[in-house]
Design an enzyme around this catalytic site. Sequence first.
Site, PDB file in Angstrom:
ATOM      1  N   HIS A 270       4.474  -7.240 -11.636  1.00 42.94           N
ATOM      2  CA  HIS A 270       4.743  -5.837 -11.328  1.00 42.94           C
ATOM      3  C   HIS A 270       6.086  -5.670 -10.621  1.00 42.94           C
ATOM      4  CE1 HIS A 270       3.667  -5.858  -6.941  1.00 42.94           C
ATOM      5  NE2 HIS A 270       2.844  -6.835  -7.292  1.00 42.94           N
TER       6      HIS A 270
ATOM      7  N   ASP B 234       7.000  -9.929  -3.546  1.00 47.04           N
ATOM      8  CA  ASP B 234       5.783  -9.415  -4.178  1.00 47.04           C
ATOM      9  C   ASP B 234       6.152  -8.090  -4.849  1.00 47.04           C
ATOM     10  OD1 ASP B 234       3.220  -8.515  -4.798  1.00 47.04           O
ATOM     11  OD2 ASP B 234       2.710  -8.039  -2.721  1.00 47.04           O
TER      12      ASP B 234
ATOM     13  N   GLU C 249       0.904  -1.410  -9.656  1.00 49.20           N
ATOM     14  CA  GLU C 249       0.022  -2.453  -9.140  1.00 49.20           C
ATOM     15  C   GLU C 249      -0.344  -2.221  -7.689  1.00 49.20           C
ATOM     16  OE1 GLU C 249      -1.221  -6.257  -7.290  1.00 49.20           O
ATOM     17  OE2 GLU C 249       0.457  -4.960  -6.775  1.00 49.20           O
ATOM     18  N   GLU C 250       0.617  -1.760  -6.886  1.00 41.74           N
ATOM     19  CA  GLU C 250       0.379  -1.623  -5.448  1.00 41.74           C
ATOM     20  C   GLU C 250      -0.666  -0.562  -5.116  1.00 41.74           C
ATOM     21  OE1 GLU C 250       1.227  -3.652  -3.330  1.00 41.74           O
ATOM     22  OE2 GLU C 250       3.077  -4.650  -3.951  1.00 41.74           O
TER      23      GLU C 250
ATOM     24  N   ASP D  50       1.988 -13.310 -10.054  1.00 40.66           N
ATOM     25  CA  ASP D  50       2.230 -12.541  -8.839  1.00 40.66           C
ATOM     26  C   ASP D  50       2.556 -13.522  -7.721  1.00 40.66           C
ATOM     27  OD1 ASP D  50       2.194 -10.461  -6.871  1.00 40.66           O
ATOM     28  OD2 ASP D  50       0.728  -9.361  -8.066  1.00 40.66           O
TER      29      ASP D  50
ATOM     30  N   HIS E 140       3.861  -8.693   2.385  1.00 37.73           N
ATOM     31  CA  HIS E 140       3.984  -7.305   2.847  1.00 37.73           C
ATOM     32  C   HIS E 140       4.801  -7.213   4.132  1.00 37.73           C
ATOM     33  CE1 HIS E 140       0.540  -5.304   0.375  1.00 37.73           C
ATOM     34  NE2 HIS E 140       1.248  -6.166  -0.335  1.00 37.73           N
TER      35      HIS E 140
END
Length: 343
Positions: free
Chosen positions: A69, A184, A218-219, A238, A318
Amino acid sequence: MSSEKILNYIGEQLKALTAIASPTGFTKQAAQYLVKELETMGYEPCVSNKGNVSVTIGGEGNPLVLAAHVDTLGAMVRSIKDNGRLRPTTLGGHQWNTADGENCMVFTRDGREYTGVVLNTEPSAHVADEKVEAKEENMEILLDENVDNKEDVKALGIQTGDIIAMDPKTVITKSGYIKSRFLDDKLSASILLGIAHAVKEEGWKLNRKVTLLFTVYEEVGHGGSFVPEDTEEMISVDMGCVGADLGCTERMVSICAKDSGGPYNYDLVTELSELARKLELDYAIDVYPHYGSDVEATLHSGYDIRHGLIGPGVYASHNYERSHMDGVKNTFKLLKGYITTAV
């Protein structure tokens, strides 16, 4: 292509992708970049109604989708405050305590862009009586513009719903460490571009039909909810998790056995791990306690597929994340082995 050349290409693609702001829901420019890059290679990518980019890179039979993604964490203007600052609302699983003090960009709907900084409501140690907790309700965006009130901000064309993107600060060190926001999943998206590039440059003979899918939601959980109808198997490429009680490091390829959505296909996890061992790759099989992937959205949409999840080890997910080119190399080699070796 030499290993160094392909790694350099992947690194260049990572820098290009992270330079494109693409918080979930604001991904058109990133998708356009992917389309242009794939067309330059000689492929014929297509863009879905929701904005996903897909391209078949060759092969016949046993259709496999490799998905990564390009949407990221970010924020949106929730409201304009009376003092001319912006109150944000989260896009994806954004952690405000990692963004306190970070530079950012604000994108208006009419195409204007403004720089700013993310700060809590009282960041000065020489003024604050008590430390302000870095949570969403205490955060605000200070624009790098001479604005003192709501009307000044509106005059800039900024309004509720405008996108806020954090500075990725992408760095690749001489020792191979990769530091950036949004590894990510722009790191694995870059690896898939590397796969597409190598298929053309080296003339790989694929052992099945292989489609690359770059998703854009995706998130928020539905990036992979639609895939080609003939798909039999799908692997989310991922980030691999690095942290307490996990075996993976930043220099490995991680193979996920289970995440918060449950176990991945047992036979596929076994095949991937046995192939990694056969190829003498540095890898780990791990369980991710707080994680979800594109392929789980595919399963929830009713597709009858085998599913897996792999990726280079990424530390501090994150957050301002870190990986290593060795993790990229191990992931690339595992994917190459899986789509070019008879199974």
